[in-house]
Design an enzyme around this catalytic site. Structure first.
Site, PDB file in Angstrom:
ATOM      1  N   ASP A  35       0.853  -1.250  -0.028  1.00 56.15           N
ATOM      2  CA  ASP A  35       0.056  -0.060   0.053  1.00 56.15           C
ATOM      3  C   ASP A  35       0.809   1.519  -0.098  1.00 56.15           C
ATOM      4  O   ASP A  35       0.656   2.285  -0.922  1.00 56.15           O
ATOM      5  CB  ASP A  35      -0.723   0.067   1.260  1.00 56.15           C
ATOM      6  CG  ASP A  35      -2.259  -0.645   1.051  1.00 56.15           C
ATOM      7  OD1 ASP A  35      -2.622  -0.151  -0.087  1.00 56.15           O
ATOM      8  OD2 ASP A  35      -2.686  -1.209   1.824  1.00 56.15           O
TER       9      ASP A  35
ATOM     10  N   GLU B  62      -5.291   6.927  -0.064  1.00 61.74           N
ATOM     11  CA  GLU B  62      -5.925   6.320   0.984  1.00 61.74           C
ATOM     12  C   GLU B  62      -4.863   6.392   2.375  1.00 61.74           C
ATOM     13  O   GLU B  62      -5.356   6.347   3.383  1.00 61.74           O
ATOM     14  CB  GLU B  62      -6.090   4.896   0.742  1.00 61.74           C
ATOM     15  CG  GLU B  62      -6.972   4.322   2.022  1.00 61.74           C
ATOM     16  CD  GLU B  62      -7.530   3.000   1.742  1.00 61.74           C
ATOM     17  OE1 GLU B  62      -7.293   2.381   0.643  1.00 61.74           O
ATOM     18  OE2 GLU B  62      -8.490   2.368   2.588  1.00 61.74           O
TER      19      GLU B  62
ATOM     20  N   ASP C   5      -6.487   4.910  -4.897  1.00 57.63           N
ATOM     21  CA  ASP C   5      -6.463   3.726  -3.846  1.00 57.63           C
ATOM     22  C   ASP C   5      -5.268   2.901  -4.347  1.00 57.63           C
ATOM     23  O   ASP C   5      -5.076   2.497  -5.494  1.00 57.63           O
ATOM     24  CB  ASP C   5      -7.575   3.013  -4.136  1.00 57.63           C
ATOM     25  CG  ASP C   5      -7.640   2.094  -2.911  1.00 57.63           C
ATOM     26  OD1 ASP C   5      -6.934   1.715  -2.175  1.00 57.63           O
ATOM     27  OD2 ASP C   5      -8.683   1.576  -2.473  1.00 57.63           O
TER      28      ASP C   5
ATOM     29  N   ILE D 134      -3.726   0.418  -3.054  1.00 49.19           N
ATOM     30  CA  ILE D 134      -4.092  -1.133  -3.532  1.00 49.19           C
ATOM     31  C   ILE D 134      -5.852  -1.023  -3.009  1.00 49.19           C
ATOM     32  O   ILE D 134      -6.102  -0.954  -1.645  1.00 49.19           O
ATOM     33  CB  ILE D 134      -3.506  -2.253  -2.454  1.00 49.19           C
ATOM     34  CG1 ILE D 134      -2.032  -2.217  -3.112  1.00 49.19           C
ATOM     35  CG2 ILE D 134      -3.979  -3.456  -2.510  1.00 49.19           C
ATOM     36  CD1 ILE D 134      -1.191  -3.248  -2.434  1.00 49.19           C
ATOM     37  N   ASP D 135      -6.488  -1.318  -3.885  1.00 53.04           N
ATOM     38  CA  ASP D 135      -7.886  -1.609  -3.455  1.00 53.04           C
ATOM     39  C   ASP D 135      -8.414  -3.088  -3.555  1.00 53.04           C
ATOM     40  O   ASP D 135      -7.724  -3.820  -4.308  1.00 53.04           O
ATOM     41  CB  ASP D 135      -8.794  -0.998  -4.756  1.00 53.04           C
ATOM     42  CG  ASP D 135     -10.192  -0.967  -4.522  1.00 53.04           C
ATOM     43  OD1 ASP D 135     -10.668  -0.995  -3.272  1.00 53.04           O
ATOM     44  OD2 ASP D 135     -11.118  -1.197  -5.415  1.00 53.04           O
TER      45      ASP D 135
ATOM     46  N   THR E  21      -7.813  -5.086  -0.532  1.00 48.98           N
ATOM     47  CA  THR E  21      -6.497  -5.459   0.190  1.00 48.98           C
ATOM     48  C   THR E  21      -6.694  -6.918   0.637  1.00 48.98           C
ATOM     49  O   THR E  21      -5.776  -8.012   0.643  1.00 48.98           O
ATOM     50  CB  THR E  21      -6.380  -4.924   1.516  1.00 48.98           C
ATOM     51  OG1 THR E  21      -7.477  -4.655   2.172  1.00 48.98           O
ATOM     52  CG2 THR E  21      -5.765  -3.402   1.115  1.00 48.98           C
TER      53      THR E  21
ATOM     54  N   HIS F 106     -18.692  -5.938   3.114  1.00 42.52           N
ATOM     55  CA  HIS F 106     -18.510  -4.602   2.226  1.00 42.52           C
ATOM     56  C   HIS F 106     -19.843  -4.557   1.288  1.00 42.52           C
ATOM     57  O   HIS F 106     -20.073  -3.481   0.747  1.00 42.52           O
ATOM     58  CB  HIS F 106     -17.369  -4.859   1.157  1.00 42.52           C
ATOM     59  CG  HIS F 106     -15.996  -4.748   1.998  1.00 42.52           C
ATOM     60  ND1 HIS F 106     -14.906  -5.073   1.462  1.00 42.52           N
ATOM     61  CD2 HIS F 106     -15.848  -4.665   3.251  1.00 42.52           C
ATOM     62  CE1 HIS F 106     -13.961  -5.002   2.193  1.00 42.52           C
ATOM     63  NE2 HIS F 106     -14.371  -4.527   3.243  1.00 42.52           N
TER      64      HIS F 106
ATOM     65  N   SER G 111     -11.946  -5.704  -5.407  1.00 43.02           N
ATOM     66  CA  SER G 111     -11.681  -4.523  -5.693  1.00 43.02           C
ATOM     67  C   SER G 111     -12.445  -4.120  -7.019  1.00 43.02           C
ATOM     68  O   SER G 111     -13.605  -4.590  -7.350  1.00 43.02           O
ATOM     69  CB  SER G 111     -10.151  -4.843  -6.401  1.00 43.02           C
ATOM     70  OG  SER G 111      -9.919  -5.603  -7.488  1.00 43.02           O
TER      71      SER G 111
ATOM     72  N   LYS H  51     -14.318  -5.459 -10.337  1.00 45.96           N
ATOM     73  CA  LYS H  51     -15.484  -5.591 -10.745  1.00 45.96           C
ATOM     74  C   LYS H  51     -16.190  -4.540 -11.901  1.00 45.96           C
ATOM     75  O   LYS H  51     -16.878  -4.737 -12.400  1.00 45.96           O
ATOM     76  CB  LYS H  51     -16.528  -5.565  -9.478  1.00 45.96           C
ATOM     77  CG  LYS H  51     -16.387  -6.712  -8.318  1.00 45.96           C
ATOM     78  CD  LYS H  51     -17.293  -6.486  -7.144  1.00 45.96           C
ATOM     79  CE  LYS H  51     -16.871  -5.430  -6.065  1.00 45.96           C
ATOM     80  NZ  LYS H  51     -15.595  -5.853  -5.482  1.00 45.96           N
TER      81      LYS H  51
ATOM     82  N   ARG I 280     -23.523  -3.084  -5.064  1.00 51.20           N
ATOM     83  CA  ARG I 280     -22.909  -3.047  -3.605  1.00 51.20           C
ATOM     84  C   ARG I 280     -23.734  -2.385  -2.675  1.00 51.20           C
ATOM     85  O   ARG I 280     -24.103  -1.159  -2.828  1.00 51.20           O
ATOM     86  CB  ARG I 280     -21.550  -1.936  -3.863  1.00 51.20           C
ATOM     87  CG  ARG I 280     -20.568  -1.901  -2.945  1.00 51.20           C
ATOM     88  CD  ARG I 280     -19.539  -0.873  -3.196  1.00 51.20           C
ATOM     89  NE  ARG I 280     -18.334  -1.004  -2.158  1.00 51.20           N
ATOM     90  CZ  ARG I 280     -17.455  -1.877  -2.257  1.00 51.20           C
ATOM     91  NH1 ARG I 280     -17.333  -2.569  -3.085  1.00 51.20           N
ATOM     92  NH2 ARG I 280     -16.663  -2.122  -1.144  1.00 51.20           N
TER      93      ARG I 280
ATOM     94  N   ASP J 180     -12.429   4.079  -3.904  1.00 58.22           N
ATOM     95  CA  ASP J 180     -12.628   3.016  -3.875  1.00 58.22           C
ATOM     96  C   ASP J 180     -13.791   3.008  -5.343  1.00 58.22           C
ATOM     97  O   ASP J 180     -14.334   1.789  -5.902  1.00 58.22           O
ATOM     98  CB  ASP J 180     -13.639   2.386  -2.966  1.00 58.22           C
ATOM     99  CG  ASP J 180     -12.742   1.791  -1.838  1.00 58.22           C
ATOM    100  OD1 ASP J 180     -11.862   1.565  -1.958  1.00 58.22           O
ATOM    101  OD2 ASP J 180     -13.331   1.906  -0.664  1.00 58.22           O
TER     102      ASP J 180
HETATM  103  P1  AMP Z   1     -14.375  -4.698  -2.422  1.00 59.34           P
HETATM  104  O1  AMP Z   1     -12.990  -5.384  -2.720  1.00 59.34           O
HETATM  105  O2  AMP Z   1     -15.072  -4.427  -3.348  1.00 59.34           O
HETATM  106  O3  AMP Z   1     -15.008  -5.663  -1.253  1.00 59.34           O
HETATM  107  O4  AMP Z   1     -14.012  -3.464  -1.594  1.00 59.34           O
HETATM  108  C1  AMP Z   1     -12.903  -3.054  -0.843  1.00 59.34           C
HETATM  109  C2  AMP Z   1     -13.191  -1.858  -0.209  1.00 59.34           C
HETATM  110  O5  AMP Z   1     -14.199  -1.815   0.573  1.00 59.34           O
HETATM  111  C3  AMP Z   1     -11.910  -1.460   0.573  1.00 59.34           C
HETATM  112  O6  AMP Z   1     -11.099  -0.474  -0.109  1.00 59.34           O
HETATM  113  C4  AMP Z   1     -12.738  -0.538   1.652  1.00 59.34           C
HETATM  114  O7  AMP Z   1     -12.391   0.855   1.540  1.00 59.34           O
HETATM  115  C5  AMP Z   1     -14.286  -0.679   1.616  1.00 59.34           C
HETATM  116  N1  AMP Z   1     -14.938  -1.028   2.511  1.00 59.34           N
HETATM  117  C6  AMP Z   1     -14.442  -1.311   3.874  1.00 59.34           C
HETATM  118  N2  AMP Z   1     -15.743  -1.515   4.751  1.00 59.34           N
HETATM  119  C7  AMP Z   1     -16.778  -1.302   3.906  1.00 59.34           C
HETATM  120  C8  AMP Z   1     -18.342  -1.479   4.106  1.00 59.34           C
HETATM  121  N3  AMP Z   1     -18.638  -1.634   5.244  1.00 59.34           N
HETATM  122  N4  AMP Z   1     -18.943  -1.352   2.953  1.00 59.34           N
HETATM  123  C9  AMP Z   1     -18.504  -0.750   1.966  1.00 59.34           C
HETATM  124  N5  AMP Z   1     -17.247  -0.953   1.478  1.00 59.34           N
HETATM  125  C10 AMP Z   1     -16.495  -0.952   2.464  1.00 59.34           C
HETATM  126 MG    MG Z   2     -10.119   0.145  -1.519  1.00 52.95          MG
END
Ligand code: AMP
Ligand code: MG
Length: 346
Positions: A46, A69, A126, A128-129, A131, A234, A258, A261, A275, A288
């Site tokens: 990161d 970030e 970001d 690293i989106d 993680t 998420h 990430s 999608k 989402r 994000d």
């Molecule tokens: P994904 O890989 O699509 O699941 O998204 C990853 C991102 O989800 C991370 O970079 C976080 O910033 C974000 N994230 C963390 N907590 C939450 C939450 N409660 N709702 C939605 N996104 C979140």
């Molecule tokens: Mg992210």
């Protein structure tokens, strides 16, 4: 329309450079580190990725704020010296020799923390989106976007593990399919289309000779492919299953981490990305989404929040005025919004 060729050239080189660091760190993650839930590999990557991208953007566009970030406050604590040294080693391994002060200063170019707009024009990053995907050896993204007067003007989204060649619909979006050799770099400029390039190498981006991407033409839910987060924290998996049922979606959802999608909807491998909020107080972070949104829109797709409002990037680090995110190929959007509304998601 602003000509963003200089921004894209710098952004593409920076994201590719950062991807080399991320790939090296990801390949060094051992089963042991995963078992111990050791977050250090992702953290090294990161910070390293943010240092590389912010250095490049800051050098080329010194007046532009960057909303990243990470910041270096933690790294400067005396107890984290070894950690900082490891970041410097990873930077050096990708050809960037830096002192600790240099690296922290580059990272902090991305440390804009204000509440409102950082300026008429700024970047969202970001480093690293996804993680969790990075740690699992699966999908992650390096997402960079330039926002001007509230509009996303340019986007570069590196997906090192997303195969460059889109395979059969649904096949390459499975979380288990990882690029072997050639990952994808998605590029878009407002009004100029969306493109895919190899993330490896340093080929020039020439819109005239680069592969354009477009969303699918699927208009029947029986054919539609849905994707969502791997992490149910998420995005609500139970609500998406309910919505899929109501719409008559028969294929199982593809789960991947990430902004990959957004990429698979933009390339027509999936048609819907949901989402759905998992808790009332959460606000999505601009880094994000900014990169992925422009790539998808320029490929012909549509992005709104769950109420059908466009995402509003005018409120600092968070999408304060939006809840959740709905991404589709456009054709399916209105019906998805109706189903989301009927599901009573708050
Ligand atoms: P994904 O890989 O699509 O699941 O998204 C990853 C991102 O989800 C991370 O970079 C976080 O910033 C974000 N994230 C963390 N907590 C939450 C939450 N409660 N709702 C939605 N996104 C979140
Ligand atoms: Mg992210």
């Amino acid at each position: 329309m602003t000509d963003c060729s200089a921004e894209l050239k710098t952004g593409i080189a920076a994201v590719r450079h950062a991807a080399r660091l991320c790939q090296a760190v990801q390949s060094s993650i051992t089963a042991e580190a995963l078992e111990k839930k050791d977050k250090s590999p992702v953290t090294i990557a990161d910070f390293g990725s943010q240092a590389i991208v912010c250095r490049a953007i800051g050098d080329a566009f010194p007046d532009d704020p960057i909303v990243g970030e990470e910041d270096s406050a933690e790294l400067k604590e005396p107890g984290n010296k070894t950690f900082l040294t490891r970041i410097l080693q990873e930077l050096s391994a990708v050809g960037l020799d830096a002192s600790a002060d240099d690296a922290c200063a580059w990272i902090d170019r991305g440390g804009w923390i204000g509440e409102d707009l950082p300026g008429e024009r700024f970047w969202a990053l970001d480093p690293i989106d996804g993680t969790k995907g990075f740690l699992r050896g699966q999908q992650y993204a390096i997402s960079l976007a330039m926002i001007e007067n509230g509009q996303i003007a340019a986007a570069v989204v590196g997906c090192p593990n997303l195969p460059l060649e889109a395979t059969a619909r649904g096949a390459s979006v499975d979380e288990s399919v990882i690029a072997s050799g050639a990952g994808s770099l998605l590029v878009a400029a407002k009004g100029a289309g969306a493109f895919v390039l190899p993330i490896e190498g340093d080929s020039d981006f020439d819109p005239a000779s680069t592969t354009r991407i477009t969303v699918s033409q699927v208009s029947e839910f029986a054919e539609a492919r849905l994707c969502e987060s791997v992490e149910s924290g998420h995005s609500s998996h139970s609500h998406s299953a309910q919505i899929a049922g109501e719409l008559g979606i028969v294929h199982e959802p593809a789960r991947l981490d990430s902004q990959a999608k957004y990429a698979v909807v933009a390339r027509g491998e999936a048609d819907i990305y949901l989402r759905l909020p998992t808790r009332p107080g959460y606000r999505e972070k601009i880094w994000d989404h900014a990169g992925g949104v422009l790539v998808t829109e320029e490929a012909g797709g549509k992005v709104t929040d769950i109420a059908g409002k466009p995402l509003d990037f005018m409120h600092g680090r968070e999408l304060k005025e939006n809840r959740g995110v709905i991404v589709t190929n456009g054709l399916l959007h209105e019906q998805v919004l109706v189903a989301v509304r009927n599901a009573g998601i708050e």
